[in-house]
Write a protein that holds these residues in place. Structure first.
Motif, short mmCIF file in Angstrom:
data_model
loop_
_atom_site.label_atom_id
_atom_site.label_comp_id
_atom_site.label_asym_id
_atom_site.label_seq_id
_atom_site.Cartn_x
_atom_site.Cartn_y
_atom_site.Cartn_z
N SER A 1 -1.07 5.38 4.23
CA SER A 1 -2.40 4.78 4.08
C SER A 1 -2.31 3.26 4.16
O SER A 1 -1.33 2.68 3.69
CB SER A 1 -3.00 5.14 2.72
N TYR A 2 -3.32 2.66 4.71
CA TYR A 2 -3.49 1.20 4.71
C TYR A 2 -2.30 0.45 5.29
O TYR A 2 -1.64 -0.35 4.63
CB TYR A 2 -3.81 0.69 3.29
N ARG A 3 -2.00 0.78 6.56
CA ARG A 3 -1.08 -0.09 7.30
C ARG A 3 -1.79 -1.41 7.55
O ARG A 3 -3.01 -1.48 7.47
CB ARG A 3 -0.73 0.55 8.64
N HIS B 1 -3.49 3.41 -5.83
CA HIS B 1 -3.03 2.50 -4.77
C HIS B 1 -1.56 2.21 -5.10
O HIS B 1 -1.01 2.79 -6.06
CB HIS B 1 -3.92 1.25 -4.83
N ASP C 1 -12.87 1.58 -0.04
CA ASP C 1 -12.85 3.04 0.11
C ASP C 1 -13.03 3.76 -1.22
O ASP C 1 -13.21 4.98 -1.25
CB ASP C 1 -11.52 3.50 0.72
N VAL D 1 -10.72 4.33 -3.47
CA VAL D 1 -9.58 5.17 -3.88
C VAL D 1 -9.24 4.88 -5.35
O VAL D 1 -9.52 3.79 -5.86
CB VAL D 1 -8.33 4.95 -2.98
N GLU E 1 5.39 1.68 9.85
CA GLU E 1 5.86 3.06 9.81
C GLU E 1 7.34 2.98 9.47
O GLU E 1 7.90 1.91 9.34
CB GLU E 1 5.65 3.75 11.14
N ARG F 1 -9.34 -3.18 1.41
CA ARG F 1 -9.70 -1.91 2.06
C ARG F 1 -9.62 -0.75 1.07
O ARG F 1 -10.47 0.15 1.08
CB ARG F 1 -8.80 -1.67 3.28
N ALA F 2 -8.64 -0.78 0.19
CA ALA F 2 -8.54 0.29 -0.81
C ALA F 2 -9.75 0.25 -1.74
O ALA F 2 -10.33 1.30 -2.07
CB ALA F 2 -7.24 0.13 -1.61
N ALA G 1 0.86 -1.18 0.00
CA ALA G 1 0.00 0.00 0.00
C ALA G 1 0.90 1.23 0.00
O ALA G 1 2.10 1.13 0.27
CB ALA G 1 -0.91 0.03 1.23
N THR H 1 -4.86 -4.91 2.54
CA THR H 1 -4.76 -3.55 2.02
C THR H 1 -5.58 -3.37 0.73
O THR H 1 -6.19 -2.33 0.53
CB THR H 1 -3.28 -3.21 1.74
N LEU I 1 1.96 3.80 1.98
CA LEU I 1 1.99 4.27 3.38
C LEU I 1 2.08 5.79 3.38
O LEU I 1 2.67 6.37 2.48
CB LEU I 1 3.19 3.64 4.10
#
Ligand code: GAR
Length: 210
Positions: free
Chosen positions: A115-117, A133, A128, A130, A146, A124-125, A111, A121, A113
């Motif tokens: 976003s979508y940790r 990606h 949403d 989006v 992170e 979820r994308a 993903a 992924t 980052l």
């Protein structure tokens, strides 16, 4: 050349890409070990076939995370490892382990980052809605998903995409940016300053790098 270990839990397609890239004579890292927490990870057989040493340390036989990590650390020291690439390694590390490898451990995440940790992924994308990606290669810090970003690639989300079609589009870019990120990190072309990487690659998208 930095003696590099790839840590996997499964299929190992990013591992394949790293092994292939490291065959280039000027590549600053040498893949000397593939280590898995699962003895049956399909990637181990592929690594063996590619002539790379393999090892498995089964997390389930240890009382806790630290005991497991001490065992991993011992294997890494035995192979005189300088640098680690996590490639679909599905265990979280304690700060104890991560701090020993600070600045010397990369991860690839499916993903863009921050976003979508975490997991799932692509699902979820899509949920949403989006439109863009992608994937991220980053240095590992104690906080999950992170850490200073070395390289990212973006892909479009297309009408009719499923988690599988979108995931395949992202994966093909993981295979491009992860070797690039390892090259930069192992050569010292990038370095961590605070929570950023100096010398990081500019953003790219799949139309530019395909
Ligand atoms: C890759 O998509 C990688 O980004 C992801 O697992 C897959 C492993 O595939 N990693 C994570 O989700 C880490 N949280 P591979 O075994 O074929 O490289």
């Amino acid at each position: 050349r930095l003696r590099t270990a790839i840590l996997i839990s499964g299929r190992g397609s990013n591992m394949d890409a790293l092994i292939a890239a490291a065959r280039a004579p000027d590549f600053p890292a040498e893949i000397v070990l593939v280590l898995s927490n699962r003895a049956d990870a399909p990637g181990l057989a592929k690594a063996k076939a590619a002539g790379v040493a393999v090892a498995a340390v089964d997390h389930k036989i240890y009382a806790g995370r630290e005991e497991f990590e001490r065992s991993l650390q011992l294997v890494l020291e035995t192979h005189r490892i300088d640098f680690i690439c996590l490639a679909g390694f599905m265990r979280l590390f304690t700060p104890w382990f991560i701090n020993q490898w600070r600045g010397r451990m990369l991860n690839i995440h499916p993903a863009l980052l921050p976003s979508y940790r975490g997991l799932h992924t692509h699902e979820r994308a899509l949920a949403d809605g989006v439109k863009i990606h992608g994937c991220t290669a980053h240095f590992v810090v104690p906080e999950m998903d992170e850490g200073p970003i070395v390289a990212q690639a973006a892909v479009p989300v297309l009408d009719g995409d499923t988690p599988e079609t979108l995931g395949a589009r992202v994966l093909s870019q993981e295979h491009v940016i992860y070797p690039l990120a390892l090259r930069l990190a192992a050569s010292g072309a990038v370095r961590i300053e605070g929570n950023r990487v100096l010398g990081a690659l500019p953003a790219c998208d799949d139309r530019l790098i395909a």
